[in-house]
Design a protein around this motif. Structure first.
Motif, PDB file in Angstrom:
ATOM      1  N   LEU A   1       9.582  37.906  26.928  1.00  0.00           N
ATOM      2  CA  LEU A   1      10.474  36.924  27.564  1.00  0.00           C
ATOM      3  C   LEU A   1       9.709  36.079  28.580  1.00  0.00           C
ATOM      4  N   ASP A   2       8.679  36.689  29.190  1.00  0.00           N
ATOM      5  CA  ASP A   2       7.884  35.956  30.191  1.00  0.00           C
ATOM      6  C   ASP A   2       7.109  34.819  29.527  1.00  0.00           C
ATOM      7  N   VAL A   3       6.663  35.045  28.291  1.00  0.00           N
ATOM      8  CA  VAL A   3       5.969  33.970  27.563  1.00  0.00           C
ATOM      9  C   VAL A   3       6.911  32.772  27.400  1.00  0.00           C
ATOM     10  N   LEU A   4       8.188  33.061  27.231  1.00  0.00           N
ATOM     11  CA  LEU A   4       9.193  31.989  27.099  1.00  0.00           C
ATOM     12  C   LEU A   4       9.684  31.511  28.467  1.00  0.00           C
ATOM     13  N   GLY A   5       9.157  32.110  29.536  1.00  0.00           N
ATOM     14  CA  GLY A   5       9.576  31.721  30.893  1.00  0.00           C
ATOM     15  C   GLY A   5      10.960  32.231  31.261  1.00  0.00           C
ATOM     16  N   LEU A   6      11.407  33.324  30.591  1.00  0.00           N
ATOM     17  CA  LEU A   6      12.789  33.780  30.795  1.00  0.00           C
ATOM     18  C   LEU A   6      12.892  35.157  31.476  1.00  0.00           C
ATOM     19  N   ALA A   7      11.752  35.784  31.770  1.00  0.00           N
ATOM     20  CA  ALA A   7      11.814  37.146  32.336  1.00  0.00           C
ATOM     21  C   ALA A   7      12.488  37.145  33.706  1.00  0.00           C
ATOM     22  N   ASP A   8      12.163  36.165  34.545  1.00  0.00           N
ATOM     23  CA  ASP A   8      12.747  36.168  35.899  1.00  0.00           C
ATOM     24  C   ASP A   8      14.252  35.887  35.851  1.00  0.00           C
ATOM     25  N   ALA A   9      14.671  35.025  34.927  1.00  0.00           N
ATOM     26  CA  ALA A   9      16.108  34.746  34.791  1.00  0.00           C
ATOM     27  C   ALA A   9      16.848  36.022  34.387  1.00  0.00           C
ATOM     28  N   CYS A  10      16.234  36.806  33.477  1.00  0.00           N
ATOM     29  CA  CYS A  10      16.868  38.060  33.040  1.00  0.00           C
ATOM     30  C   CYS A  10      16.888  39.065  34.194  1.00  0.00           C
ATOM     31  N   SER A  11      15.795  39.091  34.936  1.00  0.00           N
ATOM     32  CA  SER A  11      15.714  40.010  36.074  1.00  0.00           C
ATOM     33  C   SER A  11      16.798  39.658  37.099  1.00  0.00           C
ATOM     34  N   ALA A  12      16.972  38.364  37.354  1.00  0.00           N
ATOM     35  CA  ALA A  12      17.962  37.926  38.351  1.00  0.00           C
ATOM     36  C   ALA A  12      19.389  38.227  37.878  1.00  0.00           C
ATOM     37  N   ALA A  13      19.607  38.137  36.561  1.00  0.00           N
ATOM     38  CA  ALA A  13      20.957  38.368  36.031  1.00  0.00           C
ATOM     39  C   ALA A  13      21.222  39.856  35.792  1.00  0.00           C
ATOM     40  N   GLY A  14      20.140  40.672  35.873  1.00  0.00           N
ATOM     41  CA  GLY A  14      20.298  42.102  35.592  1.00  0.00           C
ATOM     42  C   GLY A  14      19.898  42.947  36.778  1.00  0.00           C
ATOM     43  N   TYR A  15      19.214  44.064  36.491  1.00  0.00           N
ATOM     44  CA  TYR A  15      18.803  44.987  37.558  1.00  0.00           C
ATOM     45  C   TYR A  15      17.401  45.493  37.216  1.00  0.00           C
TER      46      TYR A  15
END
Ligand code: FAD
Length: 375
Positions: free
Chosen positions: A59-73
């Motif tokens: 997901l980080d390659v797609l630039g989405l890891a931090d968004a998932c982290s912020a929306a999750g735990y």
């Protein structure tokens, strides 16, 4: 023949984790991408899931890891608890996206899908709900696709990302058994207890259970029920039946049980696995995600494999002259890793059913470390 002289167009069947991430990865490399999703609804219902290190790395390659982290735990430790309720060990998972970021993220499925959908559409992907593929025919370098609304498409690539019961796989004539492992998995959304800052896994005399935080105030309880037929229970009975199954567990589970009884969101699903041992493609049509390799949920890694598939497919298509050779390179890179994970998940399910938890835990740990290796 070079397929890439004109427009590169892809039809993806299924807007799940695999379909949405493959669509984003392809669209970012200049492909025109359309997704046909059978469900008429945009939102995905359901419980939470755990994004392990390999999921976050992809997901980080797609630039989405931090968004998932912020929306999750975000969390980094699994605590194993013995049948008598005492913690037996803690496993520190490798932090694949950096020491300052979590090793894994628990997230509600609708949140993950919201993030993946938004990014795919931002990249120009067209997602059509309530639509499926009814016929496929490859003509030279192009694939003719008939859709359920009676319209046709001619594309350079067809991707079946339509899950373990893939109809694209059937249309392509790729047969694989879907095996029932004799287990049912339960999930219940509950308020997060304050002590739940990582994953807890509770060994039981017959079943296994656990708790995964998915936000600051929510978590999901899981239970794997051993040695049962894949029957369906009425929704109205699920919360009380799961609470009953949890009575066998001592320790902290006694605090979780009343939360489950009060939960309005409980699901129970059979544990099925599948793996395509032969080809994953016919010409320019290929299957990815659970359609090609569906592990049992014990390794919490099906989504990781699905996201990695999308990235690797887009990379290999970019590297190769033709779609056919790109797909072959994709399957070559993916098959062994996916086979290992599916096989290990089946072994773990067997050890759980035999109450051999002390053998299952190290295997889970070793497999997570193997999955941490570069794709
Ligand atoms: C109970 C349970 C818990 C799990 N927990 C975890 C976890 O914690 N972590 C983890 O990484 N993995 C977990 N997994 C595995 C993970 O959910 C899957 O591996 C992952 O969702 C696979 O993604 P996919 O996109 O390939 O398939 P799916 O998620 O099944 O998506 C397929 C999509 O295709 C659509 N579709 C189906 N048929 C058609 C059709 N004919 N035409 C058009 N569209 C169609 C479906 O509606 C769906 O949107 C779990 C699985 C289960 C069952």
């Amino acid at each position: 023949m070079d397929n890439f002289g004109s427009t590169r167009s892809a039809m993806i069947v299924g807007a799940g984790v695999a379909g949405l991430t493959a669509a984003t990865a392809l669209a970012r490399k200049g492909w025109q991408v359309e997704i046909a999703e059978a469900s008429p609804y945009r939102a995905t219902a359901g419980w939470g899931l755990c994004l392990t290190g390999p999921s976050l790395r992809a997901l980080d390659v797609l630039g989405l890891a931090d968004a998932c982290s912020a929306a999750g735990y975000g969390m980094s430790v699994i605590t194993h608890v013995d049948v008598d309720g005492t913690p037996s060990d803690q496993v520190d998972l490798p932090r694949l996206i950096g020491a300052q970021r979590p090793a894994m993220v628990g997230i509600a499925r609708p949140e993950l899908h919201r993030i993946l959908h938004a990014e795919a559409e931002r990249c120009g992907v067209v997602v059509r709900n309530g639509l499926t593929v009814t016929a496929v025919d490859q003509q030279g370098d192009l694939v003719d696709v008939r859709l359920s609304d009676g319209t046709d498409r001619q594309v350079t690539l067809l991707v079946g990302a339509d899950g373990i019961r893939s109809s694209v796989r059937d249309l392509m004539g790729l047969e694989t058994p879907v095996d029932y492992l004799g287990q049912m998995v339960w999930r219940a959304l509950v308020p997060r207890p304050e002590w739940a800052t990582g994953i807890h896994q509770f060994a039981g005399k017959v079943n296994t259970a656990g708790l995964v935080p998915i936000s600051s105030n929510r978590a999901y309880v899981f239970l794997t029920e051993n040695g049962v037929p894949p029957n369906v229970l009425p929704d109205s009975e699920l919360a009380s039946r799961l609470a009953d199954l949890l009575t066998a567990f001592p320790g902290r589970v006694t605090e979780i049980r009343p939360l489950v009884s009060a939960s309005g969101s409980v699901v129970r699903r059979p544990v099925h696995t599948a793996f395509l041992t032969g080809a994953w493609n016919r010409g320019n049509c290929v299957v990815i995600g659970d359609a090609a390799h569906a592990p049992a949920p014990q390794m919490a890694s099906g989504a990781a494999l699905a996201i990695e598939d999308g990235l690797v497919l887009a990379e290999e298509l970019e590297r190769h002259e033709t779609v056919g050779t790109g797909i072959e390179a994709f399957v070559e890179r993916r098959a062994q890793r996916c086979r290992t994970l599916v096989a290990t998940s089946v072994t773990i399910a067997g050890l759980e059913q035999a109450q051999r938890h002390s053998e299952a835990y190290p295997l889970v740990d070793a497999c997570h470390r193997q999955m941490a290796q570069p794709v």
